[in-house]
Structure formats: structure tokens, C-alpha cells
Design an enzyme around this catalytic site. Structure first.
Site, short mmCIF file in Angstrom:
data_model
loop_
_atom_site.label_atom_id
_atom_site.label_comp_id
_atom_site.label_asym_id
_atom_site.label_seq_id
_atom_site.Cartn_x
_atom_site.Cartn_y
_atom_site.Cartn_z
N LYS A 17 -3.56 14.24 8.80
CA LYS A 17 -2.50 14.74 7.70
C LYS A 17 -1.17 14.91 8.36
CE LYS A 17 -5.66 17.80 6.61
NZ LYS A 17 -7.04 16.54 6.65
N ASN A 39 -9.50 27.26 10.92
CA ASN A 39 -10.07 26.08 11.24
C ASN A 39 -9.33 24.43 11.57
OD1 ASN A 39 -9.92 26.07 8.57
ND2 ASN A 39 -12.31 25.82 7.57
N GLY A 41 -6.44 22.21 12.83
CA GLY A 41 -5.59 21.82 13.31
C GLY A 41 -4.26 20.68 13.74
N HIS A 42 -3.22 21.12 13.62
CA HIS A 42 -1.91 19.77 13.79
C HIS A 42 -1.27 20.28 14.38
CE1 HIS A 42 -0.62 22.18 10.04
NE2 HIS A 42 0.38 22.36 10.85
N GLN A 225 -8.53 19.93 5.90
CA GLN A 225 -10.33 19.43 6.05
C GLN A 225 -9.75 18.34 5.57
OE1 GLN A 225 -10.43 23.37 5.63
NE2 GLN A 225 -9.97 23.78 7.21
#
Ligand code: IMP
Length: 443
Positions: A17, A39, A41-42, A225
Site C-alpha cells: 500500500k 502496528n 509500517g511503510h 493492515q
């Protein structure tokens, strides 16, 4: 014309994403996170610097774009402060980062009880959480004794709530015979320091967004998520504690549902999952290992190796229907290069049980609600000519639709046919120019 758009993961998260969000952020007035916390992460790349963001929305690297952490999020103020500090150190202006005063605060005791709850779960029942305090913070929210960002302005209210939180965590530690040395004074003082740093960013972001929508602003709502980690639709209890569905894009931001015009579902060309829980198309063989290695499938937040398997269109079909997805973005196609044949799951069978016994028909086209059913299903695959002769370079050099190799086109056709949705974007490498936009209207 750009309008408000939701982007969400259609599988178990980690669909890529970050890169698509980055592409869709261009020209937007605001990017909003609407659920979850650190929670997620990118990875963002600024020049030769690479930074992993967990809570700050990815719009932050663009000047003139508001980056909003919305009502439905949970925020660890210490992690947020650290991310802002690091971004500032990299020369990024974080003045446009806003945090909803309705968002809930993750306290140190939430992180502590996240670990305790996980330890207390028996083998096979562990959720495999990220340990960031997400679940306990949402528990307090639903229990109506949570601390909201807006409470940081009111020391007396804050202090009382922290005392109750510490007391509850202490009770749990006592019951499980675990050492506990947190005290409310220390937490109060640390949080107060943190508030001093963050106060200028805390706002009623719902009202700000309402006015932006009225002015015709273009807003991107960034889901974290994925649908199958959603608290209602996911593989409960192996899920996260928030709603990862498109509907929550409205509830968790403050933008009314009819003001959202486009919903883009991200589909990774294969399936991955971090943590525990049933996974019908999982590959524990050499192909699975190969997908993990070439797809660099290791968690951004926890660095855990991800479990890998074939593309599961029962999942994507369900996601598309449940979330009113208007467009699909297909990512990480390059990872399938050299794999031949390729399989795609289109239905599940429940062998050896009557419909009365399982509560389901013997062939499922939509994802079942109970993990006991999911554990028993056998995927029905379509096997197709793979991307055997296609090298990663072949894929990476594609610059137009006409150059998409035959097997890749067939893969897309199957996805579109089985999900009744259209693939509007292809991504076949981490770089921005390793992308083909098939329908410009998604931009
Ligand atoms: P929690 O969100 O830390 O409570 O973890 C609950 C489950 O969601 C675990 O299986 C995690 O591995 C999974 N999870 C949480 N965030 C992500 C994510 O961003 N990508 C993939 N899995 C995630």
C-alpha cells in the site's frame, strides 16, 4: 476531478500500500490514517535516505499536504514524537501533521499488557501481535475508560485515567505472577512532556475535514493492515483490534460515506500473512521460500518472516464485495517472474461434510466467518502458464499496456473475471516508474 478516495488492503496487510499511497498522494490536499496505530509500517525514501514510518501518514513528505491521524486511530505519543523528530532531522517539515483529539492514546501499560496477554495465550492460540499495545488500547476505548488525545489538555482527567490504567495492568501482572514496576507519577510526567511537544498538532480533525470536503478538497484515506485482519470480517481472533474495512474510512476520519467516491483495493499478486491463523493457499515448500526471498517478505514493524502462498481470489472477491471496491491495484507482479506454472485459488471446497454439518454449502465463493471452517477448506485452483520466461527486467521495462506480456494479461483477466472488478493499476517493482496506470481516473 480528484475526490475523496479510500485505499485499503484486500488481503492480510503488506500488499504494498505504501508505494500506491505515495503515487495517489500527489496533488491531494490531505492524507488521513483512519484506523490502527504503529502496528502498521511503510517505507519512505527521501533521496538516499530510507525511513520506516509507522504512524505518521505518508503524505508528510509532500509540502502542502495535510497528514492527519484520524479519529479511529490509536496513537503512541512517544513513538509519534520520535517519528516527528527523525523526520525533522531529515529536513522534512512536519508542521502539516495533525492528530485527532478523538484518537486514543497508547500508554506504556498497554504495551506491557499486550505482551502479557500474548504470553498468557496457549500455543496455537497466540495472535502473534506486534506488541505495540494496539489491542489493549482499543479494549480501553470500547470499555469507555480510554484516554483520548484531547484528554492530554486536562491534567486532572488524565491523571485519574492513568491511575486506573496502571492499577488494572498491575492487577493483571499480579494474577500472572509477573514483575510490575510502572507508576502513575512517572507516566504522568513523561506524557506531559510529550504533550508539550505534540500539543500544536492536536486538533478536532473531523471538523477540519468537513470544511475541506465542503470546499471540494481532494482527500486520500489511507487504510492500514488489510480486510482479513479486520476485527469483524477477518480471521477472528487472529485479527487486529480495529476495522480495516472501507466503511471505517468514513467513521474513523469524519468524512461522510457519500463523500467518498472511489475505493481502491490493493491486491498483492500472491498472498502473505504475518503472525498466526489459518491460511488456505499457504506454500511451505520451495515456491513459498522463493516468494519470501524475492518478495522481501519480512515485516516492516517486527521483521518477522511472512508466510507466503498463491493468490487467493476467494479473499479478494469477498473484499471487493464487502468494501464496494471500485478499482484494484495489483502489486509485486515482478515477484512471480520465473515461477511456472502459477496457481490461483478461485473457490474453496469443504470436503467430507454436509451443508448442515458445516453451516455452509460444500463449495464456497466467499470467505467463511469461522476459522474452524477455514481450517478445513481445500482451495480449488486454476493452474496457468506461469511467468517462466519473463524476467524481472522484462516486467520492469514495461511502459504501456500494449507491452504487458501475455501470461500477465491472462493473470489480470482471471482476477477481473473472478472478482467482477477492474484492475486499474499494475506495480512490478518498488520504484515509482515501475507502475502502469490502466485507468487514469484513479489518480
Ligand atoms: P496487533 O495489530 O499488533 O494487535 O496484531 C494483530 C495481528 O495483526 C497480528 O497477526 C499481526 O501480525 C497483524 N498485523 C498488525 N499490523 C499489521 C500490518 O501492518 N501488516 C500485517 N500484519 C499486521
Amino acid at each position: 476531478m480528484m475526490t475523496s478516495t479510500v485505499i485499503l488492503g484486500t488481503q492480510w496487510g503488506d500488499e504494498g500500500k505504501g508505494k500506491i499511497t505515495d503515487i495517489l498522494t500527489e496533488g491531494r490536499d490531505a492524507v488521513v490514517r483512519y484506523q490502527g496505530g504503529n502496528n502498521a509500517g511503510h517505507t519512505i525514501v527521501i533521496g538516499d535516505k530510507v525511513f520506516k514510518l509507522h504512524i505518521v501518514p505518508s503524505g508528510v513528505i509532500r509540502q502542502d499536504t495535510l497528514s492527519i491521524i484520524g479519529d479511529g486511530c490509536v496513537v503512541d505519543p512517544f513513538v509519534l514524537m520520535e517519528e516527528i523528530n527523525i523526520l525533522n532531522g531529515m529536513g522534512v517539515d512536519t508542521g502539516m501533521v495533525l492528530i485527532s483529539d478523538r484518537a486514543h492514546v497508547i500508554m506504556p501499560y498497554h504495551r506491557f499488557t499486550d505482551g502479557l496477554e500474548e504470553r498468557a495465550r496457549k500455543e496455537g492460540k497466540k495472535v502473534g501481535t506486534t506488541g505495540r499495545g494496539i489491542g489493549p488500547c482499543y479494549q480501553d476505548k470500547a470499555g469507555r475508560f480510554g484516554i483520548r488525545m484531547g484528554d492530554l489538555r486536562y491534567p486532572a482527567i488524565l491523571r485519574e485515567k492513568i491511575e486506573r490504567g496502571v492499577e488494572r495492568a498491575g492487577d493483571m501482572a499480579l494474577k500472572l505472577d509477573v514483575e510490575f514496576d510502572m507508576n502513575a507519577d512517572k507516566i504522568m510526567s513523561d506524557v506531559t512532556d510529550c504533550y508539550g511537544f505534540l500539543s500544536g498538532h492536536i486538533r478536532d480533525t473531523s471538523s477540519i475535514l468537513t470544511e475541506m470536503v465542503q470546499r471540494g478538497s481532494s482527500i486520500l484515506l489511507e487504510g492500514a493492515q488489510g480486510v482479513f485482519l479486520d476485527i469483524d470480517k477477518g480471521t477472528y481472533p487472529f485479527v487486529t483490534s480495529s476495522s480495516c474495512s472501507s466503511g471505517y474510512g468514513s467513521a474513523g476520519s469524519g468524512i461522510g460515506p457519500l463523500d467518498i467516491k472511489r475505493i481502491i483495493g490493493i491486491v498483492k499478486a500472491y498472498t502473505t500473512r504475518v503472525g498466526e491463523g489459518p491460511f488456505p493457499t499457504e506454500l511451505t515448500d520451495e515456491t513459498g521460500r522463493r516468494l519470501r526471498e524475492s518478495g522481501r517478505e519480512f515485516g516492516t514493524t517486527t521483521e518477522r518472516p511472512r508466510r507466503c502462498g498463491w493468490l487467493d481470489l476467494v479473499m479478494v472477491r469477498s473484499s471487493t464485495a464487502w468494501n464496494s471496491i471500485t478499482d484494484l491495484a495489483l502489486t509485486k507482479l515482478d515477484v512471480l517472474a520465473g515461477i511456472d506454472p502459477v496457481k490461483v485459488c478461485v473457490e474453496y471446497e469443504i470436503p467430507g461434510k454436509t451443508a448442515d454439518e458445516s453451516g455452509y454449502e460444500t463449495v464456497l465463493r466467499y470467505f467463511p466467518s469461522h476459522i474452524e471452517v477455514l481450517k478445513e477448506v481445500k482451495p480449488r485452483y486454476i493452474e496457468m502458464e506461469g511467468f517462466g520466461d519473463i524476467s524481472i527486467d522484462d516486467l520492469r521495462n514495461i511502459r504501456s499496456t500494449g507491452e504487458v506480456p501475455e501470461p500477465v494479461s491472462r493473470y489480470i483477466d482471471i482476477i477481473e473475471r473472478e472478482t467482477s472488478s477492474k484492475v486499474s493499476l499494475l506495480s512490478y517493482g518498488p520504484d515509482r516508474n515501475e507502475t502502469i496506470i490502466l485507468d487514469q481516473r484513479i489518480l
